[in-house]
Each structure stands twice: as C-alpha cells, then as structure tokens.
Write a protein that holds these residues in place. Sequence first.
Motif, short mmCIF file in Angstrom:
data_model
loop_
_atom_site.label_atom_id
_atom_site.label_comp_id
_atom_site.label_asym_id
_atom_site.label_seq_id
_atom_site.Cartn_x
_atom_site.Cartn_y
_atom_site.Cartn_z
N ALA A 90 0.78 -1.23 0.00
CA ALA A 90 0.00 0.00 0.00
C ALA A 90 0.81 1.28 0.00
N PHE A 91 1.95 1.28 0.67
CA PHE A 91 2.65 2.53 0.94
C PHE A 91 3.58 2.90 -0.21
N GLY A 92 3.64 4.16 -0.56
CA GLY A 92 4.53 4.62 -1.62
C GLY A 92 4.26 6.07 -1.96
N LYS A 93 5.15 6.65 -2.75
CA LYS A 93 5.05 8.06 -3.11
C LYS A 93 4.10 8.30 -4.28
N GLU A 94 3.99 7.32 -5.17
CA GLU A 94 3.25 7.53 -6.40
C GLU A 94 1.75 7.38 -6.21
N VAL A 95 1.00 8.09 -7.02
CA VAL A 95 -0.45 7.97 -7.03
C VAL A 95 -0.84 6.60 -7.57
N LYS A 96 -1.81 5.96 -6.92
CA LYS A 96 -2.24 4.64 -7.32
C LYS A 96 -3.76 4.59 -7.50
N LYS A 97 -4.20 3.61 -8.27
CA LYS A 97 -5.63 3.36 -8.43
C LYS A 97 -6.09 2.53 -7.24
N ILE A 98 -7.11 3.03 -6.52
CA ILE A 98 -7.55 2.40 -5.27
C ILE A 98 -9.04 2.08 -5.36
N GLN A 99 -9.38 0.83 -5.03
CA GLN A 99 -10.78 0.39 -5.01
C GLN A 99 -11.06 -0.34 -3.70
N PHE A 100 -12.32 -0.38 -3.34
CA PHE A 100 -12.77 -1.11 -2.15
C PHE A 100 -13.85 -2.09 -2.57
N GLY A 101 -13.82 -3.28 -1.95
CA GLY A 101 -14.68 -4.37 -2.37
C GLY A 101 -16.16 -4.13 -2.21
N ASP A 102 -16.54 -3.15 -1.38
CA ASP A 102 -17.97 -2.88 -1.19
C ASP A 102 -18.56 -2.15 -2.39
N ASN A 103 -17.69 -1.58 -3.26
CA ASN A 103 -18.20 -0.85 -4.42
C ASN A 103 -17.12 -0.80 -5.50
N GLN A 104 -16.94 -1.90 -6.21
CA GLN A 104 -15.89 -1.95 -7.21
C GLN A 104 -16.29 -1.27 -8.52
N ASP A 105 -17.49 -0.69 -8.56
CA ASP A 105 -17.88 0.08 -9.73
C ASP A 105 -17.19 1.44 -9.76
N TRP A 106 -16.49 1.79 -8.66
CA TRP A 106 -15.83 3.09 -8.58
C TRP A 106 -14.42 2.92 -8.06
N TYR A 107 -13.55 3.86 -8.42
CA TYR A 107 -12.19 3.85 -7.89
C TYR A 107 -11.72 5.29 -7.69
N TRP A 108 -10.64 5.42 -6.91
CA TRP A 108 -10.04 6.72 -6.64
C TRP A 108 -8.58 6.69 -7.06
N LEU A 109 -8.00 7.85 -7.27
CA LEU A 109 -6.57 7.98 -7.48
C LEU A 109 -5.98 8.65 -6.25
N GLY A 110 -5.07 7.97 -5.58
CA GLY A 110 -4.53 8.53 -4.34
C GLY A 110 -3.36 7.72 -3.83
N ALA A 142 -14.67 10.46 -7.20
CA ALA A 142 -14.34 9.09 -7.59
C ALA A 142 -14.58 8.91 -9.09
N TYR A 143 -13.93 7.88 -9.66
CA TYR A 143 -14.06 7.54 -11.08
C TYR A 143 -14.92 6.29 -11.23
N ARG A 506 -18.15 10.72 -12.85
CA ARG A 506 -17.45 11.11 -11.63
C ARG A 506 -18.51 11.46 -10.57
N ASP A 507 -18.17 11.21 -9.31
CA ASP A 507 -19.10 11.56 -8.25
C ASP A 507 -18.35 11.65 -6.92
N TYR A 508 -18.98 12.31 -5.98
CA TYR A 508 -18.40 12.44 -4.63
C TYR A 508 -18.87 11.27 -3.78
N LEU A 509 -17.98 10.32 -3.53
CA LEU A 509 -18.34 9.10 -2.81
C LEU A 509 -17.36 8.88 -1.66
#
Length: 509
Positions: A90-110, A142-143, A506-509
């Motif tokens: 998980a840990f690092g300097k670069e931006v990564k694509k992040i998803q959570f199993g409760d809602n895999q229809d959306w992801y974040w960059l962080g 979110a994307y 895109r939406d605020y989730l």
Amino acid sequence: MVNYIGIDIIIDDVNLKDYLSNLKGEVRVTDVPFFSTIEASTNYDDISPFSDGQRAIYTSVGSSSRVVTMSIYGSLDFINKATTAINRFAFGKEVKKIQFGDNQDWYWLGRVNSAFAPTLSSDSSSPYASGSLTFNFDDARAYSSTVRKIEFGKDSDYGTITKKNNHYTVELKKAPGARTEPVITIKNIDENGYIGLSTATNVFALGNEKSYDNRVNTILDARTDNTLVTAFENSAKNSAINVLSTENEYTGALGIQEVFGRKNIALTSRGRASATFDLGDDPLTKSEYIWWRETFWAGRVGQTGTVKILVSDQNNKLLYGVETLKNTRNFNTPYKFIGSKPDGSYIILDMRWFKPSDSDNDNQFNRDRGWSAIRREGNHLAFYWFGGWVHFDVPEHEGRRATKLHVIIESYGDEELVTHAYVSGLEFKRSDAESLSDVKNVFGKNSLVKINNATRDVEIDGLKKISDVADGSSYLYFDKNNTTIDISFSEWIEKDPEILLEYRERDYL
C-alpha cells in the motif's frame, strides 16, 4: 494460506487478499467507511453588508480520505511479515488506483499517507495487532470503472454526435454527477489543418483555423498492420547502407510477427538483417519528416541487440538516423542521434541512455509506447526523445536529400536477443516548406489526434504535441451545466473524420 475477513482492498488492480495469500494467519478488515471524508473550504467577503457574519463568495471542494482499520491475528512472526507485506502493498510516493470491495464500480486515485504501524495487544492468550491505513485522494471525485463511449456514426447509450457542414456536435444524454474531463480521439481521414473544440465555458484549439490546404507529400504511409505488411513485402531486403561500411554484410532475415496485438517487423533469423524502402527523390524538397513505432524491451539484463532507423541520400550515402544499441550486459542502453558527412561517414550528434524495461519512466520503447520521429528542415535536425525534441544544426547536410529509408535489426553472435525488438509502423513525408511548422495541414491523412482533458496531454500519432495547442486554449469538461461539445475542422476537408469521445462518470463518494 491467510484467512482474510472483511472488505477487499484493491490497489492498481491487485487485491490485498491475494497479495497476502502465502502467509499463514488471519487478517481482518474491521472498518471501512462507506463514504469518504471530503474537505471543502469557503471564501468570504472581507466586508459584509450584514450586521453579523460574512457573505460567502464561493466554496471549493478539495481532497478526500478514507481510514481503513485492520487487525492481524497469529504468531509474532506472522504479524511482522503481514505488516511488512501490507506496507509493501500500500505505501509509496506515487499515485495509485484504489478500489474497495464494497463498491468496485468506482475507484479513486490517491496514496497512503503513512505506513501501516499496528499496535501489538497482549490482552488475549494469542497475540494480535491492530492499526489503520489512511488513504488520501487529491481529488474528492471518484471515477466510474465503466468507460462511456460516444462515436460518430454509431449508436450510444450515453450521447450523440451529429454533423452540420464540417461542424460536429457531441451531446450527452445525461449530465454527469460531478465534473468529468473527456478523452477525445480524432482520426483525420483527410489531411486537416485545424481542430477546434468548445463548450459553453471553454475553447480549445489545435492548428490554424484560417489555414488553407497546403499539402505535404506522404511518400511512405505504413502505420496500420495492412499497410506495414504491404510496404515490407515491397521493400528491398538485406541491401541497406549502415553506420559503418563494415556492417554492410547481412546474414539474418526479417519477417512480420504479430505481438502485442499489432504486426511488427522483427528479426526471424539470427544475425543482421534489413529492409529498405524507396522514397524517390524530389530536388524541391526543403523539409522531411519520419515517424515510426519501435519496441525495444529486454526481458533480462544480459540480452543484446540493435534496432536502427537510417536514411540515405541521393548518392546512396548515409544521411541521418538513430540507433538503439544494446551490445553489453549493462542494462543501461545508449540511443544515438546520427548525422553524417557528405562521404557517408557518420557523426554521433548526441547519445542518450535509457533502461529497456516495461516502465514508462525508464523506456519510451516499451510495449504501450514506442512512437518516435525525426524532423529535418534544411540543415536542421530534430529528434523526438521522451516527450520533447533534441535539436542539431548539421552543415554537412547541405544539398542532400533523403531517398531511401532503412530498418536494420541485429543480434550478436550466440548472445540472447532482446525479447522484443520490433518496428511496427513507418511514415515518411516531404515538403517544399522551409519549416514544417509553416505547413498548414498539421494533421496528415490518417493521423490520430488524442486530447486527454483529464491529464492535459495532446498526442498526434503517439507523440506529445503541447506546442501545437493554440494560445488561450483551455481544456474541456462536462458537468451539470456543460453537456455539449462543438467540434470544428478545416473547411476544405472532404471526408468525415472518425470521432470518439470517452469519459468516466465522476461523483463524490
């Protein structure tokens, strides 16, 4: 095998559950917020007409975050190994694509803003540790995992593209939940000098709106699979000039191989082999342009091999070109910019180094990239390199013209050849314009233009061309007030371009 309990955490399409699978113990994701914590700031008037308080001018939405809590059960050795693995994951300097199993229809960059540092507990007979990961998202929106596509001449559930004269209108059927920036891809079937995009709030332009058709002669156009195969079949084999006269012996063979979903000129028999493409000659030529796509990706450090793109003049002497040369077991690989003297002896104008890995940061010739170009204007040469141009003046080129284009691929003795060493596209143009920047039809026949409004990148045939963006342009977006984009082209084009617009909800989730 690890016993993983709770909501999946997925980073760059890798599931934490799978990443930890070889460990023996239990990992519980005990708390994942359903919505992100979103930061917003409000700006106020310094002077307010009200007796109490201040008048709000505008509110801006900033970053967002999610704090995920995890517990680890098992031996001390397992807790230590699991903690190390989670941080590696998980840990690092670069931006990564992040998803959570409760809602895999959306992801974040962080990114995770601090390492996972669980606290060891001793209040039970078997040890366990608990801690948290804080995911920070620079953009609170979110994307959607689904790419929505609208294409000219085809039906779409998301919008339409209609035409009137040389003017095209993209209209969404439904406004996005939050502001979203589309990617617009245009294939110019005809030569074209201008692309203009506008919404109710923004205008973006490439080229010159007032330009007229000043055609460039495209001598070799082998950018698609079919045209590459045809051009290769018609090329002269193993007769190329080379950088050194001692390298003019050819013992290998080139052929067409399909790799990465595209056809490539590749070495099919060990040794040195070449393909030569006749460009003809035009004494009125004042500027030239070569475009190609190269793959040079080594699977192992010790692999060797060479790919050369060379041009010879009307006297069959070396004129200019480039050489990708990995002839040692050092992973750092030189890339040479080559000029020449009138007698054909070579001049190394400069040399750059890269690592032939699969990383975009290391290698402009990896699987998904590889587009490159050389621009010649009189005695001035410009070579494309990692998104920019390297420039040289070569007086020795006075009065000399490109008449043949050579592709050379080589292996060395019994050493293992670079895993992927190909050329998968070729184009050569010449013009009587003193400078290619004076040419009005910026976009040649079958050229591909990609405008990524999210990353603010512009590519023409795979090369970044920010310099072609007109002054005063601003990138476009859709929101509840902007659901239409107007697209214009040069008035003199005769064939409809291919237009593809892609965006993510895109939406605020």
